[in-house]
Design an enzyme around this catalytic site. Structure first.
Site, PDB file in Angstrom:
ATOM      1  N   LYS A 200       0.831  -1.206   0.000  1.00 48.03           N
ATOM      2  CA  LYS A 200       0.000   0.000   0.000  1.00 48.03           C
ATOM      3  C   LYS A 200       0.864   1.254   0.000  1.00 48.03           C
ATOM      4  CE  LYS A 200      -3.917  -2.363   2.042  1.00 48.03           C
ATOM      5  NZ  LYS A 200      -4.626  -2.798   3.239  1.00 48.03           N
TER       6      LYS A 200
ATOM      7  N   GLN B 127      -4.540  -1.075   9.481  1.00 44.99           N
ATOM      8  CA  GLN B 127      -4.596  -2.439   8.920  1.00 44.99           C
ATOM      9  C   GLN B 127      -5.298  -3.394   9.889  1.00 44.99           C
ATOM     10  OE1 GLN B 127      -3.426  -3.360   5.740  1.00 44.99           O
ATOM     11  NE2 GLN B 127      -4.440  -5.289   6.208  1.00 44.99           N
TER      12      GLN B 127
ATOM     13  N   ASP C  46     -10.824   3.335   4.012  1.00 46.23           N
ATOM     14  CA  ASP C  46     -11.300   1.948   3.944  1.00 46.23           C
ATOM     15  C   ASP C  46     -12.820   1.911   3.768  1.00 46.23           C
ATOM     16  OD1 ASP C  46      -9.459  -0.114   3.956  1.00 46.23           O
ATOM     17  OD2 ASP C  46      -9.127  -0.044   6.117  1.00 46.23           O
TER      18      ASP C  46
END
Ligand code: NDP
Length: 287
Positions: free
Chosen positions: A53, A97, A120
């Site tokens: 990422k 995460q 997200d």
């Protein structure tokens, strides 16, 4: 002939366009989109995801920071970091995460991330916006699946889409997006009856179960489009391999189009995270 839905190729085109849009954005506003990625603990799979990422964010022309915390980090310490990132004007997107180590409260962290920086798309405000068709920040994996489906099929109206799995991360937002695209949507899960028969009715089958090769060739309607979200590490012939939730070999003899694992949904997810970061930056500079 079965069409292979090449996530690497489609995501490369998304990232290429994004790099152009990012340049235009920076020239227009004098602001570089910033993505902060937070990793707690040392789960090897999460480390790979985070590294990818950050790498991709840099390639897209973003300012990107990585925050690594030890596995025994407490809630207050993580909350303090998220609040610091919420208040940092150079950070437009925050990604923590998941999964988090057991001692940490995941819903609390999801709610704490400022909704406008929630790249997200998991914050309840963004989930609500998605359910009512008003979302700007859409969960990355389902967004990636939609891009693949639209690229393969064009208009999805009237198609029967079956989503296997109902997680907050994949299954539920996937179903919401398919409904928004005018599909007839069925969601099946671990308590559903006759999953196999339901899958066989699908024009579009999205598998997000986390069970290696659960969906067999015989579950697929001839000519259907199959998107395999699953990423499962298995031992085969003494070697560690990644397989999806769909038995790829059998399924590709029946399906009209199918995404592989790896090289399917995975790269799309990261590309969509970058899309969300630019969207978040755009919203924040024009707020
Ligand atoms: P979860 O474990 O959160 O959810 C799995 C879902 O599958 C649940 O809804 C569960 O039902 C359902 N399920 C489990 N077993 C069965 C069964 N035997 N029959 C029918 N349904 C079943 O997983 P995620 O949604 O987070 O992830 C799914 C897969 O996708 C995983 O392999 C994950 O690694 C992968 N993934 C890949 C990404 C990518 O970028 N390619 C991103 C995110 C995930 P119930 O709700 O009843 O328990």
């Amino acid at each position: 002939m079965t069409l292979l839905i090449d996530g690497k190729k489609i995501s490369a085109a998304v990232v290429e366009q994004l790099a152009i849009d990012t340049k235009t954005f920076i020239a227009e506003f004098g602001v570089t989109p910033g993505l902060a990625v937070v990793l707690v603990g040392d789960d090897p799979a999460s480390q790979v995801y985070v590294r990818n990422k950050v790498k991709q964010a840099t390639a897209a022309g973003f300012h990107s920071t990585e925050h690594r915390l030890p596995a025994d980090t407490g809630q207050e310490e993580l909350n303090a970091l998220v609040e610091q990132l919420n208040n940092d004007p150079s950070v437009h997107g925050i990604l923590v995460q998941l999964p988090l180590p057991e001692q940490l409260n995941e819903p609390e962290i999801i709610r704490l991330i400022a909704a406008e920086k929630d790249v997200d798309g998991f914050h309840p405000l963004n989930v609500g916006a998605l359910a009512s068709g008003m979302a700007e920040l859409i969960p990355c994996t389902p967004m990636g699946c939609m891009i693949m489906l639209e690229k393969t099929l064009g208009d999805l109206s009237g198609k029967h889409a079956v989503v296997v799995g109902r997680s907050n991360i994949v299954g539920k937002p996937m179903a919401a997006l398919l409904l928004q695209a005018n599909c007839t949507v069925t969601v099946v899960h671990s308590r559903s009856a006759e999953i196999e028969a339901i899958c066989r009715q699908a024009d579009i089958l999205v598998a997000a179960v986390g069970r290696p090769e659960m969906i067999r060739g015989s579950w697929i309607k001839p000519g259907a489009t199959v998107i395999d979200v699953g990423i499962n590490a298995v031992e085969k012939d003494g070697k560690r391999r990644l397989v999806g939730d769909v038995a790829f070999g059998e399924a590709s003899e029946v399906a009209g189009a199918i995404s592989p694992v790896p090289g399917g949904v995975g790269p799309m997810t990261i590309a969509c995270l970058m899309k969300n970061t630019l969207t978040a930056a755009r919203q924040q500079v024009s707020a």
